[in-house]
Scaffold this motif. Structure first.
Motif, PDB file in Angstrom:
ATOM      1  N   ASP A   1      46.022  -3.112  10.990  1.00  0.00           N
ATOM      2  CA  ASP A   1      46.621  -3.262   9.656  1.00  0.00           C
ATOM      3  C   ASP A   1      48.069  -2.782   9.652  1.00  0.00           C
ATOM      4  N   LEU A   2      48.326  -1.654  10.288  1.00  0.00           N
ATOM      5  CA  LEU A   2      49.698  -1.145  10.366  1.00  0.00           C
ATOM      6  C   LEU A   2      50.592  -2.108  11.126  1.00  0.00           C
ATOM      7  N   TYR A   3      50.064  -2.717  12.169  1.00  0.00           N
ATOM      8  CA  TYR A   3      50.845  -3.679  12.953  1.00  0.00           C
ATOM      9  C   TYR A   3      51.125  -4.940  12.142  1.00  0.00           C
ATOM     10  N   ARG A   4      50.102  -5.421  11.420  1.00  0.00           N
ATOM     11  CA  ARG A   4      50.299  -6.615  10.593  1.00  0.00           C
ATOM     12  C   ARG A   4      51.315  -6.360   9.490  1.00  0.00           C
ATOM     13  N   ALA A   5      51.280  -5.173   8.923  1.00  0.00           N
ATOM     14  CA  ALA A   5      52.263  -4.833   7.893  1.00  0.00           C
ATOM     15  C   ALA A   5      53.667  -4.799   8.483  1.00  0.00           C
ATOM     16  N   GLU A   6      53.783  -4.220   9.670  1.00  0.00           N
ATOM     17  CA  GLU A   6      55.101  -4.146  10.307  1.00  0.00           C
ATOM     18  C   GLU A   6      55.640  -5.530  10.630  1.00  0.00           C
ATOM     19  N   ARG A   7      54.767  -6.424  11.048  1.00  0.00           N
ATOM     20  CA  ARG A   7      55.195  -7.781  11.407  1.00  0.00           C
ATOM     21  C   ARG A   7      55.767  -8.538  10.213  1.00  0.00           C
ATOM     22  N   CYS A   8      55.258  -8.275   9.006  1.00  0.00           N
ATOM     23  CA  CYS A   8      55.759  -8.984   7.824  1.00  0.00           C
ATOM     24  C   CYS A   8      56.809  -8.168   7.073  1.00  0.00           C
ATOM     25  N   GLY A   9      57.312  -7.109   7.704  1.00  0.00           N
ATOM     26  CA  GLY A   9      58.350  -6.310   7.078  1.00  0.00           C
ATOM     27  C   GLY A   9      57.826  -5.269   6.116  1.00  0.00           C
ATOM     28  N   GLY A  10      56.565  -4.858   6.319  1.00  0.00           N
ATOM     29  CA  GLY A  10      55.955  -3.895   5.420  1.00  0.00           C
ATOM     30  C   GLY A  10      55.678  -2.569   6.094  1.00  0.00           C
ATOM     31  N   ARG A  11      55.060  -1.668   5.349  1.00  0.00           N
ATOM     32  CA  ARG A  11      54.738  -0.336   5.838  1.00  0.00           C
ATOM     33  C   ARG A  11      53.682   0.275   4.935  1.00  0.00           C
ATOM     34  N   LEU A  12      53.084   1.345   5.398  1.00  0.00           N
ATOM     35  CA  LEU A  12      52.121   2.093   4.594  1.00  0.00           C
ATOM     36  C   LEU A  12      52.804   3.360   4.093  1.00  0.00           C
ATOM     37  N   VAL A  13      52.875   3.507   2.779  1.00  0.00           N
ATOM     38  CA  VAL A  13      53.459   4.695   2.168  1.00  0.00           C
ATOM     39  C   VAL A  13      52.313   5.580   1.690  1.00  0.00           C
ATOM     40  N   VAL A  14      52.324   6.840   2.111  1.00  0.00           N
ATOM     41  CA  VAL A  14      51.229   7.769   1.818  1.00  0.00           C
ATOM     42  C   VAL A  14      51.784   8.982   1.077  1.00  0.00           C
ATOM     43  N   PRO A  15      50.904   9.773   0.439  1.00  0.00           N
ATOM     44  CA  PRO A  15      51.380  10.937  -0.324  1.00  0.00           C
ATOM     45  C   PRO A  15      52.158  11.946   0.506  1.00  0.00           C
ATOM     46  N   GLU A  16      51.982  11.938   1.812  1.00  0.00           N
ATOM     47  CA  GLU A  16      52.712  12.874   2.669  1.00  0.00           C
ATOM     48  C   GLU A  16      54.131  12.407   2.984  1.00  0.00           C
ATOM     49  N   ASP A  17      54.506  11.200   2.548  1.00  0.00           N
ATOM     50  CA  ASP A  17      55.831  10.654   2.827  1.00  0.00           C
ATOM     51  C   ASP A  17      56.841  11.058   1.762  1.00  0.00           C
ATOM     52  N   ASP A  18      58.106  11.081   2.166  1.00  0.00           N
ATOM     53  CA  ASP A  18      59.178  11.342   1.210  1.00  0.00           C
ATOM     54  C   ASP A  18      59.310  10.203   0.205  1.00  0.00           C
ATOM     55  N   GLU A  19      58.894   9.004   0.608  1.00  0.00           N
ATOM     56  CA  GLU A  19      59.036   7.833  -0.242  1.00  0.00           C
ATOM     57  C   GLU A  19      57.947   7.743  -1.315  1.00  0.00           C
ATOM     58  N   TRP A  20      56.931   8.569  -1.205  1.00  0.00           N
ATOM     59  CA  TRP A  20      55.821   8.517  -2.161  1.00  0.00           C
ATOM     60  C   TRP A  20      56.323   8.838  -3.573  1.00  0.00           C
ATOM     61  N   PRO A  21      56.032   7.996  -4.561  1.00  0.00           N
ATOM     62  CA  PRO A  21      56.520   8.233  -5.935  1.00  0.00           C
ATOM     63  C   PRO A  21      55.683   9.283  -6.659  1.00  0.00           C
ATOM     64  N   ALA A  22      55.750  10.514  -6.182  1.00  0.00           N
ATOM     65  CA  ALA A  22      54.903  11.580  -6.720  1.00  0.00           C
ATOM     66  C   ALA A  22      55.191  11.840  -8.194  1.00  0.00           C
TER      67      ALA A  22
END
Length: 395
Positions: free
Chosen positions: A68-89
């Protein structure tokens, strides 16, 4: 962009996003209590609490997290999780608070897949930063079977919000959603489409070109991993994300029973601003908006422009909508006596002040006092024998 989470945490949350349907209070609390890595291991081993283990079911033996992570990367995507700086907490804090207030789920209750709980992770496609993009955002939602009126209003709102530096968030569906996205894009502003399927799928398929334009400046967001189908129940689940990510929700058009109303109810439950655009009383597509506006217990703001929307969700005392302009005439500044004298003036022939005083019901001295003012405003003229309305004013 998504720095912060370790590879183990990202893989665990990727697995959880496929193994568990979003919206479970018990699952969210279990992951919060033991951590995502430990939660995933316990579920795979079958040693998790029975109520939580049952939420995984037959998916427990499937591990497509790396794929799933690879498929997301191939289409220009990513997984954003609560531990990330990008997470809209900050935006999702309302869901966290609500989740702590919810009672535990019971096996004898129907499945509550629309519970107001934060997502375990979000799949994001696009270059923009998710937290930054939704910090100043408004949800524009409405009917798929929209009218030309509704689509025009939605596009105007999306464009107006974009011009004011606000992000438009919607669901990427037909009708009001699409018009909202297109309005924001027309203003050169970013927009976010929250999907009920994988970020690598265009649903509806005819919106593939629209989604490609969204990705130029905005984002595609989903709780489901790449490849997941847009199942019917998932649209209701994703509505809570649309409501939570934004500062307020605007319902442009909605039938008596619609998903847009459900999103508005989610926003109200989360303490967010809810607004509705009125429509023709004869339109079935505006019944839902009018129902929202009629409610007394939880008032909904009536809005007709982007400025009025920003007034509801912006900074108090600063983001105020300008007063509605109304045409002014010289009569607006006249005193009551002056208006009465003006109304007493004939159109064709001039009459003396005594006649005007008799018709206006005032003293002659009052007439003599206001006539110069009326003449100064080009409302009356002296004919040589008396006073009358100026010809252009008579027309």
């Amino acid at each position: 962009m998504s720095g912060g989470a370790s590879p183990e945490v990202r893989l665990a949350r990727a697995w959880l996003s496929r193994a568990v349907e979003p919206g479970s209070v018990d699952m969210w609390r279990f992951v919060l209590q033991v951590g995502p890595v430990e939660a995933a291991e316990a579920l795979r081993s079958g040693v998790a609490p029975a109520g939580v283990q049952a939420l995984v079911g037959q998916r427990v033996g499937t591990d497509l997290s790396a794929e799933d992570l690879y498929r997301a990367e191939r289409c220009g995507g990513r997984l954003v999780v609560p531990e990330d700086d990008e997470w809209p907490a900050h935006s999702l804090h309302c869901l966290t608070v609500k989740a702590h207030e919810l009672p535990l789920e019971r096996r004898d209750q129907p499945d509550r897949t629309t519970a107001l709980v934060p997502p375990l992770a979000m799949w994001v496609r696009g270059e923009a930063d998710l937290a930054e993009l939704v910090d100043r955002s408004v949800a524009l939602v409405g009917s798929r079977a929209s009218t030309a009126y509704g689509e025009h209003v939605a596009a105007e709102l999306g464009s107006g919000l974009g011009e004011r530096g606000w992000t438009t968030v919607s669901g990427g569906a037909f009708g009001i959603d699409a018009a909202s996205h297109r309005g924001a894009l027309a203003a050169g502003a970013p927009t976010v489409a929250v999907l009920a399927c994988g970020i690598d799928r265009a649903y509806p398929s005819s919106h593939s070109a629209l989604f490609a334009r969204v990705l130029d400046e905005g984002l595609l967001v989903s709780e489901w991993p790449p490849g997941c189908a847009p199942l019917k129940h998932r649209f209701l689940v994703r509505n809570r994300i649309i409501a939570a990510l934004t500062r307020g929700t605007v319902v442009v058009e909605a039938a008596a029973r619609s998903g847009a109303q459900a999103t508005a109810n989610r926003a109200r439950d989360l303490g967010k601003a809810v607004m509705a655009v009125p429509g023709p009383v004869t339109s079935a597509m505006s019944v839902g908006c009018h129902q929202l506006l009629r409610e007394q217990e939880r008032p909904v703001a009536l809005v007709t422009s982007a400025a009025e929307v920003v007034e509801q969700v912006g900074r108090m005392g600063e983001d105020l909508a300008a007063p509605v302009e109304r045409p002014s005439t010289p009569r607006d500044s006249l005193s009551d006596v002056a208006r009465r004298v003006l109304d007493a003036c004939p159109v064709r022939i001039g009459v003396p002040p005594e006649r005007l005083a008799a018709v206006a019901g005032c003293e002659v001295v009052d007439v003599l006092r206001v006539l110069p003012v009326l003449e100064l405003h080009d409302l009356v003229q002296w004919t040589g024998t008396g006073w009358r309305i100026r010809p252009q004013q008579a027309r």
